[in-house]
Design an enzyme around this catalytic site. Structure first.
Site, PDB file in Angstrom:
ATOM      1  N   LYS A   1      -1.881  -0.807  -8.890  1.00 28.68           N
ATOM      2  CA  LYS A   1      -1.411  -0.224  -7.689  1.00 28.68           C
ATOM      3  C   LYS A   1       0.045   0.201  -8.353  1.00 28.68           C
ATOM      4  O   LYS A   1       0.942  -0.622  -8.565  1.00 28.68           O
ATOM      5  CB  LYS A   1      -1.332  -1.069  -6.497  1.00 28.68           C
ATOM      6  CG  LYS A   1      -1.112  -0.549  -5.314  1.00 28.68           C
ATOM      7  CD  LYS A   1      -1.207  -1.702  -4.081  1.00 28.68           C
ATOM      8  CE  LYS A   1      -0.754  -1.169  -2.644  1.00 28.68           C
ATOM      9  NZ  LYS A   1      -0.813  -2.264  -1.843  1.00 28.68           N
TER      10      LYS A   1
HETATM   11  C1  E4P Z   1      -1.128  -1.104   1.513  1.00 29.53           C
HETATM   12  O1  E4P Z   1      -1.568  -1.151   0.572  1.00 29.53           O
HETATM   13  C2  E4P Z   1       0.246  -1.980   2.004  1.00 29.53           C
HETATM   14  O2  E4P Z   1      -0.017  -3.265   1.374  1.00 29.53           O
HETATM   15  C3  E4P Z   1       0.046  -2.172   3.569  1.00 29.53           C
HETATM   16  O3  E4P Z   1      -1.044  -1.452   4.118  1.00 29.53           O
HETATM   17  C4  E4P Z   1       1.257  -2.074   4.154  1.00 29.53           C
HETATM   18  O4  E4P Z   1       1.236  -2.256   5.537  1.00 29.53           O
HETATM   19  P1  E4P Z   1       2.305  -2.229   6.439  1.00 29.53           P
HETATM   20  O5  E4P Z   1       3.181  -1.228   6.744  1.00 29.53           O
HETATM   21  O6  E4P Z   1       1.740  -3.324   7.617  1.00 29.53           O
HETATM   22  O7  E4P Z   1       3.436  -3.588   5.723  1.00 29.53           O
END
Ligand code: E4P
Length: 217
Positions: A87
């Site tokens: 990622k």
């Molecule tokens: C995506 O990969 C992120 O980990 C995540 O969806 C972020 O979500 P949030 O905005 O609820 O923290």
């Protein structure tokens, strides 16, 4: 649409996996910290533990912000398990690192995407997944779902293979709307998945079926 769970909590990952509907896991440094997982060694071990529970892709986020650091970290993460997806943040070096990994057949997830232009760059760099954050856009009074629709339109125009991973999903309606718009994957908390089960008519109907069965037996 694939269902990923957005957590580093092993119990919640197990629960979703046990339902038989889980296709993968996404994590980020904040989710790791929330579970009290700190230090590179512990974080690496935790990724392996997650991979042992789920059958599908597990996104592991780099914390470097320069190309060399991302490559170094990403290669170490990719070595951990064949389910690991690297990622990478949507910054210039992140795009460059994405191209580096996709050229070598290593799966990538470009994260922190908030515009169609960023999604276009991720696709051009050969990302396996692009993660538009719909909940965080909604948080600032901008329609997150509209971004999913725009990316779908652009990717379909050119048959890009990058999968749209709707991220920052917060609730069941996000899940339904992402499915309507043709997102390839959604990632959200366990509640956004189990919430899909709920309908009062299901509960009322089941209660009546069971009561009627008892009458005759
Ligand atoms: C995506 O990969 C992120 O980990 C995540 O969806 C972020 O979500 P949030 O905005 O609820 O923290």
């Amino acid at each position: 649409m694939k269902f990923f769970i957005d957590t580093a909590n092993l119990d919640q990952i197990k629960e979703a996996q046990d339902m038989g509907i889980l296709d993968g896991v996404t994590t980020n440094p904040s989710l790791m910290a929330k579970e009290g997982i700190t230090g590179t060694d512990n974080i690496m071990k935790h990724y392996v533990n997650i991979c042992k529970i789920v059958d599908g892709d597990v996104s592991a986020e780099v914390i470097s912000t320069d190309f060399d650091g991302m490559v170094r970290e990403g290669e170490a993460l990719a070595e951990l398990h064949d389910q690991i997806v690297i990622k990478l943040p949507m910054i210039k070096d992140g795009v460059k690192a994405c191209k580096y990994f996709s050229d070598r057949g290593i799966k990538t997830n470009v994260t922190l995407v908030f515009s169609p232009g960023q999604a276009l760059l991720a696709a051009k760099a050969g990302a396996t997944y692009v993660s538009p954050f719909i909940g965080r856009l909604d948080d600032i009074s901008t329609d997150g779902l509209n971004l999913i629709a725009e990316i779908r339109h652009i990717y379909d125009n050119y048959a890009y293979e990058t999968q749209i991973l709707a991220a920052s999903v917060r609730h069941t309606m996000h899940v339904i709307d992402c499915a309507k718009l043709g997102a390839d994957v959604m990632t959200g908390p366990l509640s956004s998945i189990t919430g899909l089960l709920k309908h009062p008519l299901t509960d009322i109907g089941l209660e009546k079926f069971l009561a009627d069965y008892k009458k005759g037996n």
